[in-house]
Design a protein around this motif. Structure first.
Motif, PDB file in Angstrom:
ATOM      1  N   GLY A 228      -2.963   6.815 -11.469  1.00  0.00           N
ATOM      2  CA  GLY A 228      -2.111   7.941 -11.851  1.00  0.00           C
ATOM      3  C   GLY A 228      -1.883   8.016 -13.347  1.00  0.00           C
ATOM      4  N   GLY A 229      -1.509   6.890 -13.953  1.00  0.00           N
ATOM      5  CA  GLY A 229      -1.280   6.887 -15.397  1.00  0.00           C
ATOM      6  C   GLY A 229      -2.540   7.179 -16.171  1.00  0.00           C
ATOM      7  N   GLY A 230      -3.676   6.583 -15.750  1.00  0.00           N
ATOM      8  CA  GLY A 230      -4.937   6.822 -16.442  1.00  0.00           C
ATOM      9  C   GLY A 230      -5.388   8.264 -16.346  1.00  0.00           C
TER      10      GLY A 230
ATOM     11  N   ARG B   7       0.857  -1.189   0.000  1.00  0.00           N
ATOM     12  CA  ARG B   7       0.000   0.000   0.000  1.00  0.00           C
ATOM     13  C   ARG B   7       0.889   1.233   0.000  1.00  0.00           C
ATOM     14  N   LEU B   8       0.577   2.183  -0.887  1.00  0.00           N
ATOM     15  CA  LEU B   8       1.366   3.404  -0.995  1.00  0.00           C
ATOM     16  C   LEU B   8       0.642   4.565  -0.325  1.00  0.00           C
TER      17      LEU B   8
ATOM     18  N   ALA C  43      -1.132  -1.497  -7.425  1.00  0.00           N
ATOM     19  CA  ALA C  43      -1.759  -1.578  -8.747  1.00  0.00           C
ATOM     20  C   ALA C  43      -2.709  -0.406  -8.978  1.00  0.00           C
ATOM     21  N   THR C  44      -3.499  -0.073  -7.955  1.00  0.00           N
ATOM     22  CA  THR C  44      -4.447   1.035  -8.102  1.00  0.00           C
ATOM     23  C   THR C  44      -3.716   2.349  -8.314  1.00  0.00           C
ATOM     24  N   ALA C  45      -2.637   2.557  -7.549  1.00  0.00           N
ATOM     25  CA  ALA C  45      -1.868   3.796  -7.688  1.00  0.00           C
ATOM     26  C   ALA C  45      -1.284   3.921  -9.089  1.00  0.00           C
ATOM     27  N   LEU C  46      -0.769   2.816  -9.636  1.00  0.00           N
ATOM     28  CA  LEU C  46      -0.170   2.859 -10.973  1.00  0.00           C
ATOM     29  C   LEU C  46      -1.216   3.189 -12.031  1.00  0.00           C
TER      30      LEU C  46
END
Length: 315
Positions: A59-61, A35-36, A53-56
């Motif tokens: 943010g990218g999306g 968790r970040l 995974a959610t953070a990646l």
């Protein structure tokens, strides 16, 4: 500068921000906690978290989605000043969003407990200054461009000396009404289930949206007036002696004015409650006042007729 190059000015910063975020994230993926820490309080302490995974993907999306949105807005903007402002705001936003996303990855690297991550508030000043600098650079690179030819005035409605005439229409914005309803619902939920004071802001915004969602546009011997149908104020008035000519135009609320409501753009201002038909008044000094309303051709013709008679009377 061609429209394609103007689009590149806003699309490239978002693309670079997305690539930088993805590259830094993947390069440090094995050193990141499950968790970040992704949100931080005023003291720099972590108070919000997302999975890796959610953070990646979030943010990218977000960066790619906003890049696409600003590119489409720039493509649909009809005037050069609108394209220039859209490019500047978009490029600056790419930096102000990309910088904290990359920093979030870096401060979470090699941290066993994400609660220990810290993001000092001086980073806020850095990202704002960087965003302003990149936005200003985009503004300069795009340049003013060639001015679009103004729409020809609508033929004036002939008025006899002493003849009285007026025109009035009510305009209701479904978009602003929906925003008012959403704000009121969100504010009430916060008041009921959270700190009551935190719900005041969305409730005030909802009230403002409700008041400005319906306006009455009036053309008479005094000039052009736009006011709320619910309250006597706020009310905008353009005196007849400030109007050079009037015509009917087509506007895109998002692309040409950046949204709905009372809008100010370089050389233009007005009340934009939807996309489509609008009354445009060219003012002394070269500025333009626009209000979206049905039957704008009739309003423009009467405004031009009143203006011609006013000039004849003064002459």
């Amino acid at each position: 500068m061609s429209t394609a190059r103007r689009v590149a000015v806003v699309a490239v910063p978002f693309g670079l921000a997305a690539v930088a975020y993805g590259a830094v994230f993947l390069a440090n993926q094995d050193r990141l906690p499950e968790r970040l820490a992704t949100h931080f309080g005023s003291g720099g302490e972590a108070d919000g978290y997302l999975s890796r995974a959610t953070a990646l993907w979030f943010g990218g999306g977000m960066l790619l989605g906003l890049g696409l949105l600003f590119s489409l807005m720039l493509l649909r903007a009809k005037d050069a000043s609108g394209q220039r402002l859209t490019a500047a705001v978009g490029a600056g936003m790419a930096v102000t969003l990309g910088y904290p996303l990359v920093m979030t990855v870096l401060i979470n690297t090699d941290v066993s407990d994400p609660a220990a991550a810290r993001l000092p508030m001086w980073h806020v000043a850095v990202l704002l200054l960087a965003g302003l600098a990149v936005g200003g650079l985009a503004w300069w690179v795009v340049g003013p461009g060639a001015s679009n030819a103004a729409e020809p005035p609508v033929p004036a409605l002939a008025l006899a000396e002493g003849e009285s005439a007026s025109w009035s229409r009510t305009m209701v914005s479904r978009v602003v009404l929906v925003a008012a309803g959403a704000g009121a619902l969100g504010g009430m939920l916060v008041v009921l289930f959270g700190p009551p004071w935190a719900g005041l802001v969305p409730l005030v915004v909802a009230l403002f949206c409700a008041v400005s969602a319906s306006v009455r546009v009036t053309v008479d011997r005094h000039g052009l007036a736009v006011g709320s149908t619910l309250l006597p104020r706020p009310r905008l008035a353009v005196p007849l002696d400030r109007i050079v000519s009037a015509t009917s135009v087509e506007v895109n609320a998002a692309a040409d004015f950046g949204g709905w409501g009372y809008r100010i753009r370089p050389g233009r201002r007005g009340v934009v409650l939807r996309s489509g038909e609008a009354l445009s008044a060219r003012l002394t000094g070269g500025r333009e006042f626009v209000v979206t309303v049905d039957d704008s051709t009739t309003a423009a013709a009467l405004l031009n007729g009143l203006r011609d008679r006013h000039e004849g009377t003064r002459g």
